[in-house]
Each structure stands twice: as C-alpha cells, then as structure tokens.
Design an enzyme around this catalytic site. Structure first.
Site, PDB file in Angstrom:
ATOM      1  N   LYS A 190       0.884  -1.181   0.000  1.00 10.83           N
ATOM      2  CA  LYS A 190       0.000   0.000   0.000  1.00 10.83           C
ATOM      3  C   LYS A 190       0.913   1.220   0.000  1.00 10.83           C
ATOM      4  O   LYS A 190       1.679   1.433   0.939  1.00 10.83           O
ATOM      5  CB  LYS A 190      -0.893  -0.051   1.245  1.00 10.83           C
ATOM      6  CG  LYS A 190      -1.302   1.279   1.857  1.00 10.83           C
ATOM      7  CD  LYS A 190      -2.334   2.050   1.084  1.00 10.83           C
ATOM      8  CE  LYS A 190      -2.692   3.309   1.878  1.00 10.83           C
ATOM      9  NZ  LYS A 190      -1.756   4.436   1.649  1.00 10.83           N
ATOM     10  N   GLY A 242       6.030   4.460   8.978  1.00 12.02           N
ATOM     11  CA  GLY A 242       5.148   5.619   9.107  1.00 12.02           C
ATOM     12  C   GLY A 242       5.171   6.134  10.538  1.00 12.02           C
ATOM     13  O   GLY A 242       6.161   5.973  11.260  1.00 12.02           O
ATOM     14  N   SER A 243       4.076   6.737  10.939  1.00 16.10           N
ATOM     15  CA  SER A 243       4.032   7.383  12.249  1.00 16.10           C
ATOM     16  C   SER A 243       3.867   6.361  13.375  1.00 16.10           C
ATOM     17  O   SER A 243       3.352   5.261  13.169  1.00 16.10           O
ATOM     18  CB  SER A 243       2.876   8.376  12.279  1.00 16.10           C
ATOM     19  OG  SER A 243       1.662   7.679  12.090  1.00 16.10           O
ATOM     20  N   THR A 244       4.292   6.768  14.560  1.00 14.19           N
ATOM     21  CA  THR A 244       4.182   5.883  15.722  1.00 14.19           C
ATOM     22  C   THR A 244       2.715   5.592  16.030  1.00 14.19           C
ATOM     23  O   THR A 244       2.361   4.456  16.383  1.00 14.19           O
ATOM     24  CB  THR A 244       4.897   6.527  16.930  1.00 14.19           C
ATOM     25  OG1 THR A 244       6.286   6.662  16.595  1.00 14.19           O
ATOM     26  CG2 THR A 244       4.779   5.685  18.183  1.00 14.19           C
ATOM     27  N   VAL A 246       0.096   5.347  13.972  1.00 11.25           N
ATOM     28  CA  VAL A 246      -0.439   4.324  13.067  1.00 11.25           C
ATOM     29  C   VAL A 246       0.267   2.984  13.317  1.00 11.25           C
ATOM     30  O   VAL A 246      -0.369   1.921  13.280  1.00 11.25           O
ATOM     31  CB  VAL A 246      -0.328   4.756  11.590  1.00 11.25           C
ATOM     32  CG1 VAL A 246      -0.800   3.645  10.660  1.00 11.25           C
ATOM     33  CG2 VAL A 246      -1.157   6.014  11.345  1.00 11.25           C
ATOM     34  N   GLY A 247       1.567   3.047  13.623  1.00  9.76           N
ATOM     35  CA  GLY A 247       2.310   1.813  13.938  1.00  9.76           C
ATOM     36  C   GLY A 247       1.645   1.035  15.055  1.00  9.76           C
ATOM     37  O   GLY A 247       1.549  -0.198  15.028  1.00  9.76           O
ATOM     38  N   GLU A 264       8.997   0.697  11.276  1.00  6.34           N
ATOM     39  CA  GLU A 264      10.002   1.759  11.277  1.00  6.34           C
ATOM     40  C   GLU A 264       9.216   3.043  11.474  1.00  6.34           C
ATOM     41  O   GLU A 264       8.461   3.457  10.589  1.00  6.34           O
ATOM     42  CB  GLU A 264      10.783   1.737   9.965  1.00  6.34           C
ATOM     43  CG  GLU A 264      12.138   2.398  10.090  1.00  6.34           C
ATOM     44  CD  GLU A 264      12.083   3.875   9.783  1.00  6.34           C
ATOM     45  OE1 GLU A 264      11.947   4.679  10.745  1.00  6.34           O
ATOM     46  OE2 GLU A 264      12.155   4.235   8.606  1.00  6.34           O
ATOM     47  N   CYS A 299      12.876  10.459   9.273  1.00  6.99           N
ATOM     48  CA  CYS A 299      12.761   9.874  10.618  1.00  6.99           C
ATOM     49  C   CYS A 299      14.077   9.990  11.359  1.00  6.99           C
ATOM     50  O   CYS A 299      14.102  10.048  12.573  1.00  6.99           O
ATOM     51  CB  CYS A 299      12.391   8.400  10.529  1.00  6.99           C
ATOM     52  SG  CYS A 299      11.059   8.078   9.409  1.00  6.99           S
ATOM     53  N   GLU A 401       8.191  14.997  17.424  1.00  7.91           N
ATOM     54  CA  GLU A 401       8.747  14.910  16.072  1.00  7.91           C
ATOM     55  C   GLU A 401       8.027  15.940  15.187  1.00  7.91           C
ATOM     56  O   GLU A 401       6.818  15.849  14.983  1.00  7.91           O
ATOM     57  CB  GLU A 401       8.557  13.509  15.499  1.00  7.91           C
ATOM     58  CG  GLU A 401       9.232  13.357  14.159  1.00  7.91           C
ATOM     59  CD  GLU A 401       9.074  11.971  13.550  1.00  7.91           C
ATOM     60  OE1 GLU A 401       7.976  11.400  13.640  1.00  7.91           O
ATOM     61  OE2 GLU A 401      10.054  11.469  12.973  1.00  7.91           O
TER      62      GLU A 401
HETATM   63  P1  ADP Z   1       2.800  10.089   7.643  1.00 10.61           P
HETATM   64  O1  ADP Z   1       1.537  10.791   7.272  1.00 10.61           O
HETATM   65  O2  ADP Z   1       3.686  10.848   8.530  1.00 10.61           O
HETATM   66  O3  ADP Z   1       3.488   9.469   6.478  1.00 10.61           O
HETATM   67  P2  ADP Z   1       1.237   7.890   8.515  1.00 10.61           P
HETATM   68  O4  ADP Z   1       1.616   6.868   9.516  1.00 10.61           O
HETATM   69  O5  ADP Z   1      -0.034   8.615   8.687  1.00 10.61           O
HETATM   70  O6  ADP Z   1       2.463   8.851   8.523  1.00 10.61           O
HETATM   71  O7  ADP Z   1       1.217   7.268   7.052  1.00 10.61           O
HETATM   72  C1  ADP Z   1       2.142   6.310   6.593  1.00 10.61           C
HETATM   73  C2  ADP Z   1       1.440   5.304   5.727  1.00 10.61           C
HETATM   74  O8  ADP Z   1       0.461   4.641   6.538  1.00 10.61           O
HETATM   75  C3  ADP Z   1       0.665   5.898   4.543  1.00 10.61           C
HETATM   76  O9  ADP Z   1       0.730   4.996   3.449  1.00 10.61           O
HETATM   77  C4  ADP Z   1      -0.746   5.980   5.083  1.00 10.61           C
HETATM   78  O10 ADP Z   1      -1.721   5.921   4.069  1.00 10.61           O
HETATM   79  C5  ADP Z   1      -0.814   4.738   5.940  1.00 10.61           C
HETATM   80  N1  ADP Z   1      -1.822   4.809   7.007  1.00 10.61           N
HETATM   81  C6  ADP Z   1      -2.329   5.911   7.620  1.00 10.61           C
HETATM   82  N2  ADP Z   1      -3.263   5.567   8.525  1.00 10.61           N
HETATM   83  C7  ADP Z   1      -3.353   4.210   8.496  1.00 10.61           C
HETATM   84  C8  ADP Z   1      -4.134   3.244   9.205  1.00 10.61           C
HETATM   85  N3  ADP Z   1      -5.001   3.607  10.138  1.00 10.61           N
HETATM   86  N4  ADP Z   1      -3.933   1.948   8.917  1.00 10.61           N
HETATM   87  C9  ADP Z   1      -3.025   1.550   7.989  1.00 10.61           C
HETATM   88  N5  ADP Z   1      -2.284   2.413   7.276  1.00 10.61           N
HETATM   89  C10 ADP Z   1      -2.424   3.731   7.521  1.00 10.61           C
END
Ligand code: ADP
Length: 500
Positions: A190, A242-244, A246-247, A264, A299, A401
């Site tokens: 994705k 991605g972000s902590t 969402v992680g 990561e 990051c 951050e």
């Molecule tokens: P940033 O916006 O700083 O890149 P995010 O963690 O929001 O950090 O996004 C990183 C990736 O995770 C993107 O591909 C985003 O579409 C995806 N993402 C955002 N929210 C979700 C979620 N709830 N579940 C799975 N993937 C997500």
C-alpha cells in the site's frame, strides 16, 4: 524572518514522465473496485499531478487473492533464480534513473539534485543488494549422530503486506519489495496517497522481470485501504513505515491474528557536539544529520542539537551562515538545494511549531522563521530552515517529532548530563556524536539509546547496515541480510530418523 535566496521557478512539469497511475493487481493495471479516485497534488505548485484509485478493502482482497495465486509458484523458484530477477530489476532501475528521480522530485517536493537523484540510485542498490543474497536463505545441519538427520530450512512466509509513507517513497518501497520477493514471498504494497507515483513506477519495472501477482500495489487512504491490508486475515506479515500512532494500530491488528510485524516509526534524534568540535566540517555534519536538504522530513533527522556551552555561540554563528546559504525553490531546478514540504497538513503543523517557538520568551529564534506569505515560495509548501537557540530538552519542540526544518539547540556542560537529556525521549531511532576525541565519541555513541549512531558524520543509510529503531521508534531491522532472514522468512526444523 531572514530572507532567503529563492530559486528559479519554471514550467518544469513537462520534463517529468509519469509512469502508471493505477493499481497493480495480478499483473494488470486496474482502477479501484468502487471506482473512486483521489487527486495527487504537486507540493511545489499545488497543481494536481494526476488521480489514483481510492482503493478499499475490496481492492485489498483482490490483491491478496492475486498474490496467493502467484505465491504458489514463486515459493518453488530457486532462491538464486529469484535473486537474478532482482538483479535485472536493479539494472532496469539504473537505466531509468533520471525518469525515476524526476518523478520523486515532482511528487515529494524533494530537490532533484540533492535528494531525488541519490534516492533513485539507492533504489537500484537495494535490488542489487538483495539480488545477491538468494544463496543466504540457507539452513543448518545439527550434529545429532549418524542415525538422525536434523536440519533447518528457510521458508517464505506467504503473502506479506507493506505500507509506506511519502517521505522517501522509492527507498522505502524498495526495501519492502526486494527482501520479501527474494525470500520467496508475494507482496501487497500500500503506497502513500501523497506520493504514489514513485512506487508505481518501481512496480512497473518489477513487473517486467517478475511473474504477475508477485508484487501487487494498492493505492488509497490509510484508514481505508491501509487498515484493510493490516487487518486482512490472510496476510502473514506486516512491514510498516510511518508514524508511531499508526504503527500502534498495525500492532493491534496483528495481535488479533498473531502475525509478525516490523515497524520503522518516528524519531527525535540527538546530535551531540563536544567542545573540541567547533569546526566547519562539524557544522556541515550537523546540517546533514538534520536533513535540511530534505526539508528535515526524515525519521533519522538529528533534530535535537546538543552543543557544548564553551562553543555554543561560535558554533551557532557558523550554523546560521550555512542555513542561510541554501537555495530554496523548484524541486526540479538543478540549482535548488531545498525543496518543499509534502502537503498543506504538514505545512500547517510545521508552521504551528514555529509559531509556538516565536511565542516562547525562553527561546531565541536565530535563523529562519515562518515561511514567506508572498513571492514564488508561497506558491507551494515551502518552509525555511529554522533554528531556535537556548532551548530546554523538556520543551515541546524538543520532544515532539516535527518532520520539518525546525532545529532546537540545547546547551550542555557535562557528559552525564548530555547523555541523560539525549536519552530522555520516547524515541530511539538515530543519534550523532561529533568530537575529535574518537574514543570519547565512541563511548558516548554506546550510551545513546538509539538503533543507529553515527560518529563524526550525519549521512544516510547504507545497504547492509541493519537499520531500525529502539523504544517507540520501531521493531525489527531493515536493509540487511538479517532483516531479510528474520523479517521475511521462517525457520523450519526437519528431523529424519535414518536408523531404519
Ligand atoms: P505520515 O503521514 O507521517 O506518512 P502515517 O503513519 O499517517 O504517517 O502514514 C504512513 C502510511 O500509513 C501511509 O501509506 C498511510 O496511508 C498509511 N496509514 C495511515 N493511517 C493508516 C491506518 N489507520 N492503517 C493503515 N495504514 C495507515
């Protein structure tokens, strides 16, 4: 705020040859099942580049089915043959280096010369590195006597899922695709809704050398498409960058099914400058660690600068001069050093942090400030490298951050004190130490609670070095042999009774 040298702005969009704009499922380029789309904006001029499908759980399901079908045959391909396919992808990426670099610059806003070209080169390096590792997917034999043959073998996991963000879409897609595919898995990736075209271009190159369905790419919003992938019952591993926040939700989804995850996540990394390092090369190293030429959307940005009190003022003066010398402008212009932030949301967040700094009487703005409201830079999400001095490590801007070019400089006098402050963060991704006394710098490096510490430099990742954070910066490693073995294969033991 200080005035910057603004770069030229051109109608350079025509020089960008966009690749696919649809999802890759089972070797076909397809629209979303629901037929909805999302517009992707160019951050340098806020114009729409193109639309992508707004994929949903239905698209994820289709991609998983395609991947399962491809996996059945791909897992039986000899690892060295799988590796050779990756080597061909590396050559193909190299042949298309400039096209890829321009797509990266156009959609991310990262400057072509300083960022996008090096990132495009790294993508080829990633495939070449993992392409040579097929033979390492090997097992052991156990010394249990002549009557027993007991051995281990590495098997792929199945259909794995990857989710990547927009800040380094080429590198981050490559470090998910290459090890997953080399280890015999099929992948559903994705990509980020703000920068999907780099990954789609890489997928197109992969598609020329891999059977259909081994690599599938879905596009869409995180909470819809990403969450559906993370929760899919037949995904056997999730690799997320991605972000902590969402992680955390990725881990929660994996807990339901007990599948492995690698993460990561964010960082707020310390850069410690000792009293013997008041030199130009250190100033360069600190700026490079802060990733100013990536608008600090990294990051690993060394965004907490710990400067020894005895050199505080002179070092800051040199740093201000360097920060003022960057040319900010059109990412596609060869002369540009610093491009733009990714989108309006990030732009608003970063400006909010800068305003917070301006409102705080305890700190001093010494470089940059709020972005210009008029002139060429106001056409996009451009910000200006910004430095707040006399900060405290407890301050919100020193703890959170920012993911933008806002550096805080914190004075220190005592080694124990600076280590306490450096480690007083819930993140632990990277760290930087600068000192002419290498033994001392190494001692400090060992005490920093981060997954990757650099001494006397602030460079980017190198293939082969395990990369990944401690604490809330992540789980697991990427970019290394171990990351492929531990992250994308499973170990089976087979014990054979030979005494028949
Ligand atoms: P940033 O916006 O700083 O890149 P995010 O963690 O929001 O950090 O996004 C990183 C990736 O995770 C993107 O591909 C985003 O579409 C995806 N993402 C955002 N929210 C979700 C979620 N709830 N579940 C799975 N993937 C997500």
């Amino acid at each position: 705020m200080t005035t910057k040298r603004e770069g030229r702005f051109s109608e350079a969009d025509a020089s960008v040859r966009l690749g696919p704009t649809r999802q890759l499922i089972g070797g076909e380029w397809v629209d979303g099942v629901d037929g909805r789309t999302l517009a992707v904006e160019c951050p340098a001029n806020k114009r729409v580049i193109a639309s992508i499908p707004r994929g949903s759980a239905h698209d994820v399901e289709r991609a998983v089915v395609a991947a399962e079908s491809a996996f059945a045959a791909w897992r039986r391909v000899t690892p060295s043959v799988r590796g050779r396919a990756l080597l061909r992808i590396a050559d193909d990426l190299e042949a298309n280096h400039e096209t890829l670099a321009r797509i990266i610059a156009h959609e991310t806003g990262n400057a072509l010369r300083t960022q996008a070209r090096p990132e495009a080169a790294l993508c080829a390096d990633v495939f070449r590195y993992f392409g040579g590792l097929g033979g390492e997917l090997k097992g052991d034999t156990l010394p249990l006597g002549d009557d027993i043959l007991s051995y281990t073998r590495r098997e792929p996991l199945g259909v794995v899922g990857g989710i990547v963000p927009w800040n380094a879409p080429g590198t981050l897609s490559s470090i998910k695709i290459a090890p997953a595919v080399c280890a015999g898995n099929a992948l559903v990736l994705k990509v980020a809704e703000d920068a999907p075209f780099t990954a789609l271009f890489i997928a197109e190159v992969c598609q020329r050398h891999l059977p259909p369905g081994v690599v599938n790419v879905v596009t869409g919003l995180g909470p819809e498409c990403g969450a559906a992938l993370a929760a899919h019952p037949r995904i056997s591993k999730m690799s997320f960058t991605g972000s902590t926040a969402v992680g955390r939700s990725i881990v929660a989804a994996s807990a339901e099914r007990i599948v492995p995850v690698s993460l990561e996540l964010g960082g707020k990394s310390p850069a410690i400058v000792c009293e013997d390092a008041d030199e130009d090369w250190v100033v360069q190293g600190v700026a490079s660690a802060m990733r100013f030429t990536r608008q600090s959307q990294s990051c690993t940005a060394g965004s907490r600068l710990f400067l020894h009190r005895s050199i505080y003022d002179t070092f800051i003066e040199k740093l201000i001069a360097l920060m003022g010398s960057y040319r900010i402008g059109d990412p596609l212009d060869e002369a540009t050093d610093v491009g733009t932030l990714i989108n309006g949301k990030q732009f608003g967040r970063v400006c909010g942090y800068i305003q917070d700094g301006l409102d705080n009487p305890a700190v001093k703005l010494v470089a940059g400030g709020l972005p210009p409201k008029e002139g060429p830079l106001s056409a996009g999400y451009f910000t200006v490298p910004t430095l707040f001095a006399s900060a405290s490590n407890q301050w919100r801007l020193a703890q959170e951050e920012i993911f933008g070019p806002v550096l805080v400089a914190i004075p220190w006098s005592d080694e124990d004190e600076v280590l306490r402050m450096a480690n007083d963060s819930h993140y632990g991704l990277a760290g930087y130490v600068f000192s002419r006394n290498t033994a001392r710098a190494i001692r400090i490096a060992h005490e920093i609670d981060s997954g990757w510490v650099q001494v006397n430099q602030g460079k980017g990742q190198i293939m082969g070095q395990p990369y990944g954070g401690f604490k809330q910066s992540g789980l697991g490693k990427e970019m290394s042999l171990g990351s492929m073995l531990e992250g994308f294969s499973r170990l089976k033991t087979v014990t054979v009774n030979l005494a028949l």
